[in-house]
Design an enzyme around this catalytic site. Structure first.
Site, mmCIF file in Angstrom:
data_model
loop_
_atom_site.group_PDB
_atom_site.id
_atom_site.type_symbol
_atom_site.label_atom_id
_atom_site.label_comp_id
_atom_site.label_asym_id
_atom_site.label_seq_id
_atom_site.Cartn_x
_atom_site.Cartn_y
_atom_site.Cartn_z
ATOM 1 N N TYR A 1 13.668 -19.431 -18.218
ATOM 2 C CA TYR A 1 13.565 -20.614 -19.093
ATOM 3 C C TYR A 1 12.806 -21.772 -18.446
ATOM 4 O O TYR A 1 12.654 -22.817 -19.049
ATOM 5 C CB TYR A 1 14.938 -21.086 -19.580
ATOM 6 C CG TYR A 1 15.995 -21.303 -18.524
ATOM 7 C CD1 TYR A 1 16.046 -22.483 -17.786
ATOM 8 C CD2 TYR A 1 16.962 -20.333 -18.273
ATOM 9 C CE1 TYR A 1 17.019 -22.677 -16.831
ATOM 10 C CE2 TYR A 1 17.938 -20.516 -17.307
ATOM 11 C CZ TYR A 1 17.959 -21.688 -16.594
ATOM 12 O OH TYR A 1 18.919 -21.871 -15.640
ATOM 13 N N LYS A 2 12.327 -21.568 -17.218
ATOM 14 C CA LYS A 2 11.542 -22.628 -16.564
ATOM 15 C C LYS A 2 10.066 -22.385 -16.873
ATOM 16 O O LYS A 2 9.652 -22.541 -18.013
ATOM 17 C CB LYS A 2 11.875 -22.652 -15.079
ATOM 18 C CG LYS A 2 13.320 -23.120 -14.885
ATOM 19 C CD LYS A 2 13.918 -22.847 -13.547
ATOM 20 C CE LYS A 2 15.373 -23.327 -13.540
ATOM 21 N NZ LYS A 2 16.135 -22.782 -12.420
ATOM 22 N N ASP B 1 15.287 -15.200 -4.699
ATOM 23 C CA ASP B 1 15.442 -15.921 -5.954
ATOM 24 C C ASP B 1 14.060 -16.461 -6.326
ATOM 25 O O ASP B 1 13.501 -17.301 -5.624
ATOM 26 C CB ASP B 1 16.460 -17.063 -5.802
ATOM 27 C CG ASP B 1 16.809 -17.698 -7.144
ATOM 28 O OD1 ASP B 1 15.938 -17.688 -8.050
ATOM 29 O OD2 ASP B 1 17.936 -18.206 -7.281
HETATM 30 C C1 LIG Z 1 17.351 -22.488 -12.438
HETATM 31 C C2 LIG Z 1 17.816 -21.685 -11.270
HETATM 32 C C3 LIG Z 1 18.874 -20.784 -11.391
HETATM 33 C C4 LIG Z 1 19.584 -20.650 -12.694
HETATM 34 O O1 LIG Z 1 20.686 -19.815 -12.636
HETATM 35 P P1 LIG Z 1 21.440 -19.419 -13.988
HETATM 36 O O2 LIG Z 1 22.550 -18.579 -13.558
HETATM 37 O O3 LIG Z 1 20.453 -18.691 -14.851
HETATM 38 O O4 LIG Z 1 21.898 -20.694 -14.629
HETATM 39 C C5 LIG Z 1 19.224 -20.051 -10.274
HETATM 40 N N1 LIG Z 1 18.569 -20.188 -9.092
HETATM 41 C C6 LIG Z 1 17.546 -21.052 -8.947
HETATM 42 C C7 LIG Z 1 16.838 -21.171 -7.643
HETATM 43 C C8 LIG Z 1 17.153 -21.825 -10.022
HETATM 44 O O5 LIG Z 1 16.155 -22.681 -9.884
#
Ligand SMILES: *Cc1c(COP(=O)(O)O)cnc(C)c1O
Length: 403
Positions: free
Chosen positions: A226-227, A201
């Site tokens: 989006y980060k 991830d």
């Molecule tokens: C922000 C984030 C997500 C976001 O998941 P979505 O399904 O796109 O909401 C997932 N994993 C990590 C580690 C994150 O920081």
């Protein structure tokens, strides 16, 4: 030298300082240190969206599809080349991180015929829940490694959990709380020795640290845009599958966007051999129009320069916090090379401190129950802005239990 003078000195030496003018900042008085939750929009994003609605959507209607269809792959290739160290044809924008985690974890399980999935007890919630859900469906046995709250996953603990029953290891390259950065090549190597795949991830790593998926022998990855990628709320996630694995993996959601000769709409699912087989349904073309302007900025700046600035910024934050808010305990690795682009601090009153700062126009992130996360965007934030935020932390005299 005062801290403000130090900040100005750092700004004067910053090769990326001019990028800040290319972001949309309606309220210059708002001090924003939360790019790890949601990056700022580039100044060009609103126009790009308006242009898409007008010229593409309204102007071309259904005839536009032909030119839109390959956007998830085209943008994926650009992201892959500039940010992920991935050769073309291995990265595609698709769905959300959660859905992509499910698709790739299931594909890995099915491929190996093994049942164990490893993750860590401090991994991001959605990563843990997806793994729990797969276990609850009876498709896997979940094995959870304990991670250190400040330093993240320990390689020795991971090694001890690996054996010939493990199908896939699901880990975050940069831990969303502590910012701890794992050694991707080392983890891949350990997993491969046990015959397991690794599903990374990259949500808190992309646009924050240089990533070399191909060179590090990565198998699978997902990430959020989006980060630090500033793609906007709910921007499409991306996924990576190493080229040689693609034809051998099959994901569980059999949608028409993975299908060979898609518009023939044949009787049975027969996925293409390439990365498109990991798509499901219609991609969010409108949202991808917002992904492009920020990708342009990041690629122009270059991830190496972004990393250099992040290293300086997080060090500066640690120094500032020691001066202005010494009651906070650093809850991130002290060695900058072992961190991503954010730093976290621990205090029992964290929630009240973050709320008090918000009332003074300082936005930092609160992580339940006792962490404060500071994550300035390298392209949109100056060192002086960082100083201007941290100097507003409450003085020790206002904090219960400190002297
Ligand atoms: C922000 C984030 C997500 C976001 O998941 P979505 O399904 O796109 O909401 C997932 N994993 C990590 C580690 C994150 O920081």
């Amino acid at each position: 030298m005062t801290w403000q003078a130090k900040a100005r000195e750092l700004d004067a030496a910053d090769p990326l300082r001019a990028f800040a003018d290319r972001f949309r900042v309606p309220d210059p008085g708002l001090r924003y240190l939360d790019d790890a939750s949601l990056g700022r929009p580039p100044a060009g994003t609103a126009d790009a969206l308006a242009r898409f609605v007008d010229r593409d959507w309204a102007g071309r209607l259904v005839q536009g599809w032909e030119s839109w269809l390959d956007r998830p792959q085209r943008l994926g290739d650009r992201l892959g080349a500039g940010m992920l160290g991935a050769a073309p044809g291995q990265v595609v924008y698709s769905d959300s991180v959660t859905v992509d985690l499910y698709k790739l974890a299931m594909a890995a399980l099915r491929h190996s015929g093994r049942r164990a999935v490893i993750t860590d007890d401090r991994n991001f919630a959605t990563d843990r829940y997806v793994a729990q859900g797969i276990e609850a469906e009876g498709r896997a046995d979940l094995r959870t490694v304990e991670a250190d709250p400040d330093r993240g996953v320990d390689i020795a603990a991971l090694k001890a959990a690996l054996d010939e029953s493990v199908a896939v290891v699901v880990l975050s390259l940069v831990d969303y709380r502590s910012g701890a950065l794992l050694d991707m090549a080392r983890v891949n190597e350990l997993a491969h020795e046990a015959g397991a795949l690794v599903l990374w991830d990259l949500s808190h790593a992309t646009g924050a640290v240089p990533i070399a998926l191909d060179a590090a022998g990565a198998d699978l990855a997902v990430g959020c845009s989006y980060k630090y990628l500033c793609g906007g709320p709910g921007a499409p996630a991306f996924l990576y599958v190493r080229k040689d694995l693609q034809p051998r993996l099959r994901q569980p959601i059999w949608g028409w966007f993975g299908q060979r000769d898609q518009f023939a709409m044949g009787p049975a699912y027969d996925p293409v051999p390439g990365i498109e087989r990991f798509l499901c349904g219609t991609p969010s073309i409108l949202a991808l129009a917002a992904v492009e302007p920020s990708l342009d900025l990041l690629l122009e700046a270059g991830i190496e320069r972004v990393r250099d600035k992040n290293l300086l910024m997080t060090e500066f934050i640690i120094d500032l916090v020691a001066a202005y808010a010494p009651y906070l305990r650093l809850a991130s690795p002290r060695d900058a090379e072992r961190r991503g682009a954010h730093v976290a601090f621990e205090h029992p009153e964290a929630r009240a401190i973050v709320a008090g700062l918000a009332a003074r126009n300082v936005i930092v992130d609160y992580l339940d129950p006792d962490r404060i996360r500071l994550a300035p965007g390298a392209l949109s934030t100056s060192f002086e802005q960082v100083w201007d935020a941290v100097r507003l932390f409450p003085p020790s005299t206002q904090i219960r239990g400190s002297t």
